[in-house]
Design an enzyme around this catalytic site. Structure first.
Site, PDB file in Angstrom:
ATOM      1  N   HIS A   1       1.667   2.566   4.709  1.00 49.78           N
ATOM      2  CA  HIS A   1       0.932   3.716   4.164  1.00 49.78           C
ATOM      3  C   HIS A   1       1.564   5.006   4.676  1.00 49.78           C
ATOM      4  CE1 HIS A   1      -2.465   5.932   2.564  1.00 49.78           C
ATOM      5  NE2 HIS A   1      -2.564   6.571   3.716  1.00 49.78           N
TER       6      HIS A   1
ATOM      7  N   ASN B   1       0.383  -3.739   4.937  1.00 52.85           N
ATOM      8  CA  ASN B   1       0.564  -2.595   4.035  1.00 52.85           C
ATOM      9  C   ASN B   1       1.293  -1.491   4.786  1.00 52.85           C
ATOM     10  OD1 ASN B   1       0.084  -0.974   1.615  1.00 52.85           O
ATOM     11  ND2 ASN B   1      -1.339   0.191   2.878  1.00 52.85           N
TER      12      ASN B   1
ATOM     13  N   SER C   1       2.505   4.505   8.566  1.00 51.74           N
ATOM     14  CA  SER C   1       1.883   3.468   9.394  1.00 51.74           C
ATOM     15  C   SER C   1       1.981   2.123   8.688  1.00 51.74           C
ATOM     16  CB  SER C   1       0.397   3.779   9.633  1.00 51.74           C
ATOM     17  OG  SER C   1       0.196   5.081  10.138  1.00 51.74           O
TER      18      SER C   1
ATOM     19  N   ASP D   1      -7.207   1.103   3.679  1.00 55.86           N
ATOM     20  CA  ASP D   1      -6.326   1.685   4.699  1.00 55.86           C
ATOM     21  C   ASP D   1      -6.997   1.758   6.076  1.00 55.86           C
ATOM     22  OD1 ASP D   1      -4.334   2.079   2.762  1.00 55.86           O
ATOM     23  OD2 ASP D   1      -5.066   4.076   2.266  1.00 55.86           O
TER      24      ASP D   1
END
Length: 217
Positions: A108, A106, A135, A144
């Site tokens: 973010h 992911n 990030s 997250d």
């Protein structure tokens, strides 16, 4: 070997476009084998041929588990090496994450562990932070909270709004994601028993993207 990448996106797909451009420029040895969305009208879907698109409204399923099972089956059918959440705005459930754990990434828009969740640009400004960033991390069931692979930083300037800060960060965010996918596509990135390995060695601290778009310790 060319890496097979599946992308989950809910919106315009600017990170997807950065991936596709890097592939076209031969700076990323990868192929986007599918784009998957919870929004059938998401502009991101239009960036790939119809045969590589999958979308469905979660409300069309009896519950979240049924939707995510269908999504997971669709992703798996594309046989991806890596699954990338690039602006996918739904929280993924444990069953989906477990199925793709270790190859699920992911991006973010914050310097994790700061500002998990939404409205990260506004939160950084409100806190008076001198810098902000993005990030890339491995996805785990906690939001997250997976191991951060790499970050990129931008300054927060006087008079910044969430919109101006987001606009300054976005091109660096794109470069960060492409750089991390470069590591992944070359076989240099892995998650093993909650330990991130880069070039076969435990990654003790996140990498940083420098001004030349290189990942450095």
């Amino acid at each position: 070997m060319t890496a097979r990448i599946a992308v989950l996106a809910s919106g315009r797909g600017s990170n997807l476009q950065a991936i596709l451009q890097a592939i076209a420029d031969h700076t990323l040895d990868a192929e986007v084998v599918g784009v998957f969305s919870d929004k059938p009208t998401a502009p991101a879907l239009r960036q790939v041929p119809a045969a590589r698109r999958w979308s469905a409204r979660p409300t069309a399923f009896p519950d979240r588990a049924a939707y995510e099972a269908a999504l997971a089956d669709a992703v798996a059918s594309a046989r991806p090496d890596w699954v990338v959440c690039a602006g996918y705005m739904r929280i993924l459930g444990d069953a989906f994450i477990t199925r793709f754990r270790g190859r699920l990434l992911n991006i973010h828009p914050s310097l994790l562990p700061k500002y998990r969740g939404l409205h990260t640009h506004a939160r950084a400004i409100a806190a008076g932070d001198p810098e902000h960033g993005a990030s890339v991390h491995f996805v785990i069931p906690e939001l997250d909270a997976g191991a951060v692979i790499a970050r990129v930083k931008v300054p927060v300037l006087p008079g910044d709004t969430p919109e101006t800060l987001a606009a300054r960060l976005l091109p660096r965010e794109h470069a960060l994601l492409v750089a991390v996918l470069g590591l992944a596509s070359e076989g240099h990135l892995a998650e093993q028993e909650d330990v991130t390995r880069c070039h076969g060695q435990p990654l003790l601290n996140p990498l940083s993207l420098d001004s030349a778009d290189r990942l450095v310790s």
